[in-house]
Design an enzyme around this catalytic site. Structure first.
Site, PDB file in Angstrom:
ATOM      1  N   GLU A   1       0.846  -1.199   0.000  1.00  0.00           N
ATOM      2  CA  GLU A   1       0.000   0.000   0.000  1.00  0.00           C
ATOM      3  C   GLU A   1       0.884   1.252   0.000  1.00  0.00           C
ATOM      4  O   GLU A   1       0.646   2.194  -0.751  1.00  0.00           O
ATOM      5  CB  GLU A   1      -0.902   0.023   1.230  1.00  0.00           C
TER       6      GLU A   1
ATOM      7  N   GLY B   1     -32.052  15.504  -0.673  1.00  0.00           N
ATOM      8  CA  GLY B   1     -32.304  14.065  -0.674  1.00  0.00           C
ATOM      9  C   GLY B   1     -32.161  13.500   0.728  1.00  0.00           C
ATOM     10  O   GLY B   1     -31.919  14.228   1.694  1.00  0.00           O
ATOM     11  N   MET B   2     -32.274  12.192   0.829  1.00  0.00           N
ATOM     12  CA  MET B   2     -32.190  11.531   2.122  1.00  0.00           C
ATOM     13  C   MET B   2     -30.777  11.611   2.681  1.00  0.00           C
ATOM     14  O   MET B   2     -29.814  11.781   1.942  1.00  0.00           O
ATOM     15  CB  MET B   2     -32.607  10.058   1.999  1.00  0.00           C
ATOM     16  N   GLY B   3     -30.654  11.512   3.997  1.00  0.00           N
ATOM     17  CA  GLY B   3     -29.359  11.597   4.648  1.00  0.00           C
ATOM     18  C   GLY B   3     -28.426  10.478   4.241  1.00  0.00           C
ATOM     19  O   GLY B   3     -28.855   9.349   3.971  1.00  0.00           O
ATOM     20  N   GLY B   4     -27.118  10.802   4.182  1.00  0.00           N
ATOM     21  CA  GLY B   4     -26.115   9.780   3.896  1.00  0.00           C
ATOM     22  C   GLY B   4     -25.680   9.689   2.461  1.00  0.00           C
ATOM     23  O   GLY B   4     -24.811   8.891   2.115  1.00  0.00           O
TER      24      GLY B   4
ATOM     25  N   GLY C   1     -24.417  12.273   0.737  1.00  0.00           N
ATOM     26  CA  GLY C   1     -23.419  13.294   0.457  1.00  0.00           C
ATOM     27  C   GLY C   1     -24.015  14.627   0.078  1.00  0.00           C
ATOM     28  O   GLY C   1     -23.380  15.418  -0.620  1.00  0.00           O
TER      29      GLY C   1
END
Length: 230
Positions: free
Chosen positions: A87, A217-220, A222
């Site tokens: 990584e 829009g709905m939460g979550g 962004g």
């Protein structure tokens, strides 16, 4: 000093990629940092978000490529893991070729051990010489020295972990605020191409002024931020 260049092509899918040794920090520092980033609506990728069936190493390397910032959490046993070192090498490659921002965090580890390849870190890295290709080990050495030389954070200096995490999150917020707008990729989303083209045409208004795009829009999903173009 830390690299200040921006990725050459603003098309990242994740704001932040977290590279860490799970046995050292997964259930402590990294978990708390990840939660703090998500609380600030920052898309921070962590390996537990991988989909079932994905091959771990290739998937993680791809997520690094898809991130705007990589945070490397150097810990006592980081260099014992070939996964972590691969990584690290990929992060260094993205820093050099794509201008990816890289932020090192030294968690209960003296930064000089990483930069000088000495002490516990250097010993762990040397153990891979018997089992791994010499050129791969050399790439890990080079990436370690280069990334350790960047501006970052040392838990031995900021010993209050809550304050340390707050400072890291604050710095990432500032860097993301100044980031170029990510390109919109609607490929594979049914019925979205025309909508994306419509939005792009509205954004290309040509005259001076301020454009505000509100997302509802709905939460979550962004929608906590809006785009402002001057």
């Amino acid at each position: 000093m830390a690299s200040t260049s921006s990725p050459t092509t603003p098309s990242w899918k994740h704001d932040v990629f977290l590279s860490f040794r799970g046995t050292d920090t997964r259930n402590s520092f990294t978990s708390h940092l990840h939660a703090a980033l998500r609380q600030k609506q920052i898309d921070a990728f962590i390996d537990k978000q991988l989909d079932g069936g994905e091959k771990l190493e290739p998937a993680l390397l791809k997520r690094i490529e898809d991130s705007y910032i990589s945070v490397v959490i150097f810990s006592r046993n980081y260099a014992r893991s070939t996964f972590c070192l691969r990584e690290l090498s990929k992060i260094h490659e993205c820093m050099e070729t794509k201008g990816q921002m890289v932020l090192p965090v030294f968690h209960q580890l003296d930064p000089s051990q990483v930069h000088d390849l000495s002490g516990r870190y250097g010993e762990a890295l040397s153990r891979h010489q018997e089992d791994c290709a010499p050129e791969e080990v050399e790439s890990w050495r080079h990436a370690s020295k280069e990334i350790a030389n960047l501006k970052g954070w040392d838990s031995n200096v900021i010993k209050d972990e809550t304050r340390l995490i707050e400072e890291i999150v604050s710095d990432i917020q500032k860097k993301l605020k100044n980031a170029p707008s990510a390109s919109i990729d609607a490929e594979g989303l049914v019925g979205m191409q025309s909508r994306v083209k419509r939005i792009e045409s509205l954004l290309s208004f040509g005259s001076t002024g301020v454009l505000i795009v509100g997302i509802w829009g709905m939460g979550g999903i962004g929608n906590s931020s809006c785009g402002i173009r001057e």
